[in-house]
Every structure is written in C-alpha cells, then in structure tokens.
Scaffold this motif. Structure first.
Motif, PDB file in Angstrom:
ATOM      1  N   ALA A   4      -1.080  10.487   2.159  1.00 60.32           N
ATOM      2  CA  ALA A   4      -0.168   9.626   1.408  1.00 60.32           C
ATOM      3  C   ALA A   4       1.125  10.329   0.989  1.00 60.32           C
ATOM      4  O   ALA A   4       2.062   9.667   0.536  1.00 60.32           O
ATOM      5  CB  ALA A   4      -0.883   9.089   0.171  1.00 60.32           C
ATOM      6  N   CYS A  24       2.254   2.332   0.869  1.00 54.60           N
ATOM      7  CA  CYS A  24       1.543   3.476   1.446  1.00 54.60           C
ATOM      8  C   CYS A  24       0.835   3.122   2.759  1.00 54.60           C
ATOM      9  O   CYS A  24       0.151   2.108   2.869  1.00 54.60           O
ATOM     10  CB  CYS A  24       0.518   4.035   0.458  1.00 54.60           C
ATOM     11  SG  CYS A  24      -0.272   5.541   1.061  1.00 54.60           S
ATOM     12  N   GLY A  26      -0.825   5.891   4.272  1.00 56.34           N
ATOM     13  CA  GLY A  26      -1.383   7.237   4.406  1.00 56.34           C
ATOM     14  C   GLY A  26      -2.717   7.285   5.136  1.00 56.34           C
ATOM     15  O   GLY A  26      -3.145   8.346   5.594  1.00 56.34           O
ATOM     16  N   VAL A  36      -3.036  -3.074  -2.650  1.00 56.79           N
ATOM     17  CA  VAL A  36      -3.355  -1.787  -3.251  1.00 56.79           C
ATOM     18  C   VAL A  36      -3.824  -2.047  -4.683  1.00 56.79           C
ATOM     19  O   VAL A  36      -3.380  -2.999  -5.330  1.00 56.79           O
ATOM     20  CB  VAL A  36      -2.132  -0.843  -3.220  1.00 56.79           C
ATOM     21  CG1 VAL A  36      -1.071  -1.254  -4.236  1.00 56.79           C
ATOM     22  CG2 VAL A  36      -2.539   0.611  -3.464  1.00 56.79           C
ATOM     23  N   VAL A  93      -9.535   6.468  -4.291  1.00 55.45           N
ATOM     24  CA  VAL A  93      -8.984   5.824  -3.104  1.00 55.45           C
ATOM     25  C   VAL A  93      -8.452   4.461  -3.544  1.00 55.45           C
ATOM     26  O   VAL A  93      -9.154   3.725  -4.245  1.00 55.45           O
ATOM     27  CB  VAL A  93     -10.071   5.689  -2.009  1.00 55.45           C
ATOM     28  CG1 VAL A  93      -9.592   4.861  -0.836  1.00 55.45           C
ATOM     29  CG2 VAL A  93     -10.519   7.081  -1.544  1.00 55.45           C
ATOM     30  N   LYS A  94      -7.228   4.151  -3.156  1.00 54.50           N
ATOM     31  CA  LYS A  94      -6.546   2.987  -3.749  1.00 54.50           C
ATOM     32  C   LYS A  94      -6.705   1.688  -2.972  1.00 54.50           C
ATOM     33  O   LYS A  94      -6.217   0.649  -3.409  1.00 54.50           O
ATOM     34  CB  LYS A  94      -5.053   3.275  -3.874  1.00 54.50           C
ATOM     35  CG  LYS A  94      -4.506   4.222  -4.938  1.00 54.50           C
ATOM     36  CD  LYS A  94      -5.343   4.780  -5.960  1.00 54.50           C
ATOM     37  CE  LYS A  94      -4.575   5.607  -6.983  1.00 54.50           C
ATOM     38  NZ  LYS A  94      -5.406   6.722  -7.502  1.00 54.50           N
ATOM     39  N   HIS A  95      -7.332   1.726  -1.820  1.00 56.39           N
ATOM     40  CA  HIS A  95      -7.602   0.483  -1.091  1.00 56.39           C
ATOM     41  C   HIS A  95      -9.112   0.314  -0.887  1.00 56.39           C
ATOM     42  O   HIS A  95      -9.835   1.291  -0.703  1.00 56.39           O
ATOM     43  CB  HIS A  95      -6.895   0.478   0.277  1.00 56.39           C
ATOM     44  CG  HIS A  95      -5.439   0.079   0.220  1.00 56.39           C
ATOM     45  ND1 HIS A  95      -4.417   1.001   0.286  1.00 56.39           N
ATOM     46  CD2 HIS A  95      -4.853  -1.131   0.091  1.00 56.39           C
ATOM     47  CE1 HIS A  95      -3.247   0.356   0.220  1.00 56.39           C
ATOM     48  NE2 HIS A  95      -3.484  -0.937   0.097  1.00 56.39           N
ATOM     49  N   ALA A 119      -6.724  11.758   2.154  1.00 57.44           N
ATOM     50  CA  ALA A 119      -5.471  11.040   2.423  1.00 57.44           C
ATOM     51  C   ALA A 119      -4.872  10.488   1.141  1.00 57.44           C
ATOM     52  O   ALA A 119      -3.657  10.522   0.938  1.00 57.44           O
ATOM     53  CB  ALA A 119      -5.715   9.916   3.426  1.00 57.44           C
ATOM     54  N   CYS A 120      -5.725   9.985   0.273  1.00 58.68           N
ATOM     55  CA  CYS A 120      -5.241   9.305  -0.936  1.00 58.68           C
ATOM     56  C   CYS A 120      -4.979  10.262  -2.094  1.00 58.68           C
ATOM     57  O   CYS A 120      -4.356   9.879  -3.084  1.00 58.68           O
ATOM     58  CB  CYS A 120      -6.241   8.219  -1.336  1.00 58.68           C
ATOM     59  SG  CYS A 120      -5.473   6.766  -2.063  1.00 58.68           S
ATOM     60  N   TRP A 123      -1.735  10.555  -4.378  1.00 53.42           N
ATOM     61  CA  TRP A 123      -1.508   9.561  -5.451  1.00 53.42           C
ATOM     62  C   TRP A 123      -2.207   9.990  -6.730  1.00 53.42           C
ATOM     63  O   TRP A 123      -1.626   9.952  -7.821  1.00 53.42           O
ATOM     64  CB  TRP A 123      -2.026   8.177  -5.029  1.00 53.42           C
ATOM     65  CG  TRP A 123      -1.198   7.500  -3.990  1.00 53.42           C
ATOM     66  CD1 TRP A 123      -1.575   7.217  -2.708  1.00 53.42           C
ATOM     67  CD2 TRP A 123       0.149   7.021  -4.134  1.00 53.42           C
ATOM     68  NE1 TRP A 123      -0.544   6.588  -2.046  1.00 53.42           N
ATOM     69  CE2 TRP A 123       0.517   6.452  -2.887  1.00 53.42           C
ATOM     70  CE3 TRP A 123       1.072   7.012  -5.180  1.00 53.42           C
ATOM     71  CZ2 TRP A 123       1.780   5.890  -2.670  1.00 53.42           C
ATOM     72  CZ3 TRP A 123       2.324   6.449  -4.965  1.00 53.42           C
ATOM     73  CH2 TRP A 123       2.666   5.897  -3.729  1.00 53.42           C
TER      74      TRP A 123
HETATM   75 FE1  SF4 Z   1      -2.516   5.022   1.096  1.00 56.23          FE
HETATM   76 FE2  SF4 Z   1      -4.700   5.562  -0.314  1.00 56.23          FE
HETATM   77 FE3  SF4 Z   1      -4.316   3.113   0.615  1.00 56.23          FE
HETATM   78 FE4  SF4 Z   1      -4.952   5.060   2.297  1.00 56.23          FE
HETATM   79  S1  SF4 Z   1      -6.235   4.237   0.642  1.00 56.23           S
HETATM   80  S2  SF4 Z   1      -3.297   3.542   2.596  1.00 56.23           S
HETATM   81  S3  SF4 Z   1      -3.867   6.797   1.386  1.00 56.23           S
HETATM   82  S4  SF4 Z   1      -3.044   4.153  -0.914  1.00 56.23           S
END
Ligand code: SF4
Ligand code: URA
Length: 222
Positions: A4, A24, A26, A36, A93-95, A119-120, A123
């Motif tokens: 990210a 994002c 990422g 998100v 993890v944002k998603h 990856a996250c 953030w």
């Molecule tokens: Fe970005 Fe985190 Fe969503 Fe992956 S889970 S796309 S790193 S905000």
C-alpha cells in the motif's frame, strides 16, 4: 511485492489518510469488496484496537466492528472500564476478504494471508504514527502478527504488556512509547462454544478472559 505504500500520503493527518484509503490498490482485495473500511476514533485517542479485517456488515456499512463481533467488543470495553471516546478502532487489513459460490450467495469470511497483512501494513503504521496511542491492543492473531511479528502466539502471550517501540526522531534508534498487547479476537469469543459440551459456559469463560485482558490494557494507560 506490491504493497500500500505508494497510496499512503506521507506526513498527513488522520482525515487525509481516511480520504486517501479508497484509492488503494496495494493488493487485490479492493476489487470484490464493497468499499474500504478504515477506522473510527479521534486522533487524540489514548488506546487503539486493531482487529483482523472488516466482516460482511463492516464491508456494507464502511465502519469497523459494527457487526456481531463489534457488539461483543463494545460490551467488553464497557465492562473493562474503557471509554469508547478514548478508543481508536481499526483493522490490520482494510478490505473484506471472502469467498462466494455465486453472486447473491452468502459471502464467507476468509482469513487474510500474510501477503495481505504485509501489503496493508503501511496504512496501519501510518495511522498509529498519527494517533500515537499509549496502548495498542491487537485483537486476535492477524493483528498480533502484523504488529508483534509472525511468530507471536496469542494463546501463549495474550494479556502481557510489551514495550511499543517507535523510531527515535533524533537518531536512527528506537525508543519505547507505551505498550502493545494482544488478546483473543471477539469473533473467537462468539465461536468459543462450538463443539463443547457446555457451549454457554465456554463462551462465558472466553468472554471473561477478553475482559480480563482489556483490564490489563486499561491499567497501562498513564
Ligand atoms: Fe490496499 Fe489494504 Fe485494501 Fe489491500 S486490503 S487494497 S493493501 S487497503
Ligand atoms: N472483525 C474484525 O476483525 N474487524 C471488524 O471490523 C469486524 C470483525
């Protein structure tokens, strides 16, 4: 590996981070998710709670911990004497990661893999740097892996206070700034009865354990 970082604006406040997060890319989790799910709480919060990832309800509503696990967390926080106004609540993890057999079918939660946590993490690092809380509580193994390392075992080391290390601004070393702690995830409390001969009793014990750990965290506040 992509992460990210390139979508995380540097040197900005919480509002700017929240505004940037929807862009994002990422990792691949943004695509099937509804939106998100960033965080709730004020930049002045003294205690931060880090969960795993948004669930089905959170994905729909765009806010962390609003579903069944969130309701249990709210109850446990109140019981441990932690003021919701003092609390910052976010996820590793944002998603929402899920599987679905066909469109319109129930979406089944999938635990994020290490690649998603990694990856996250920019953030999470950015928001914790802005909030700079006195205590960070990892709810479950995913958050504990993100913040205490991949070999951390919640079952073994839950409820213990660890120094929270942050970069020293004057040299390249690290200084202690408050504490990190891990405890059981509220969803694990909800599942605790499954397969036991006395599910009610098992759930109550798991819940009491969560509250006891949260009291330790509350006690670490200056
Ligand atoms: Fe970005 Fe985190 Fe969503 Fe992956 S889970 S796309 S790193 S905000
Ligand atoms: N579980 C989590 O870890 N986070 C949420 O936001 C909801 C459920």
């Amino acid at each position: 590996r992509p992460d990210a970082q390139q979508w995380v604006p540097a040197g900005v406040g919480l509002d700017e981070l929240r505004q940037a997060a929807p862009s994002c890319r990422g990792c691949e989790l943004w695509e099937p998710a509804t939106q998100v799910v960033f965080s709730v709480g004020e930049p002045t919060a003294r205690i931060a709670f880090v969960g795993e990832q948004p669930g089905d309800q959170e994905d729909r509503q765009g806010k962390p911990f609003v579903g069944p696990a969130g309701q249990l967390l709210d109850r446990a926080l109140a019981e441990a004497g932690i003021d919701r106004e003092d609390a910052y609540v976010t996820n590793s993890v944002k998603h929402f990661r899920f599987t679905q057999s066909a469109p319109g079918k129930r979406r089944i939660h999938q635990t994020p893999d290490r690649v998603h946590i990694e990856a996250c993490r920019p953030w999470l690092a950015a928001e914790l740097a802005v909030i700079d809380p006195e205590v960070v509580v990892c709810l479950g193994a995913t958050a504990a892996k993100a913040l205490l390392g991949p070999s951390f075992r919640v079952t073994k080391s839950r409820g213990q206070l660890f120094p929270r290390l942050v970069a020293d601004e004057t040299d390249s070393g690290a200084v202690q700034n408050g504490f990190l702690m891990a405890t059981i995830h509220p969803s694990a409390v909800l599942r605790a009865g499954t397969g036991s001969s006395d599910p009610e009793q098992a759930r109550e014990e798991a819940y009491a354990g969560l509250v006891a750990d949260l009291r330790v965290a509350a006690g670490a506040l200056a």
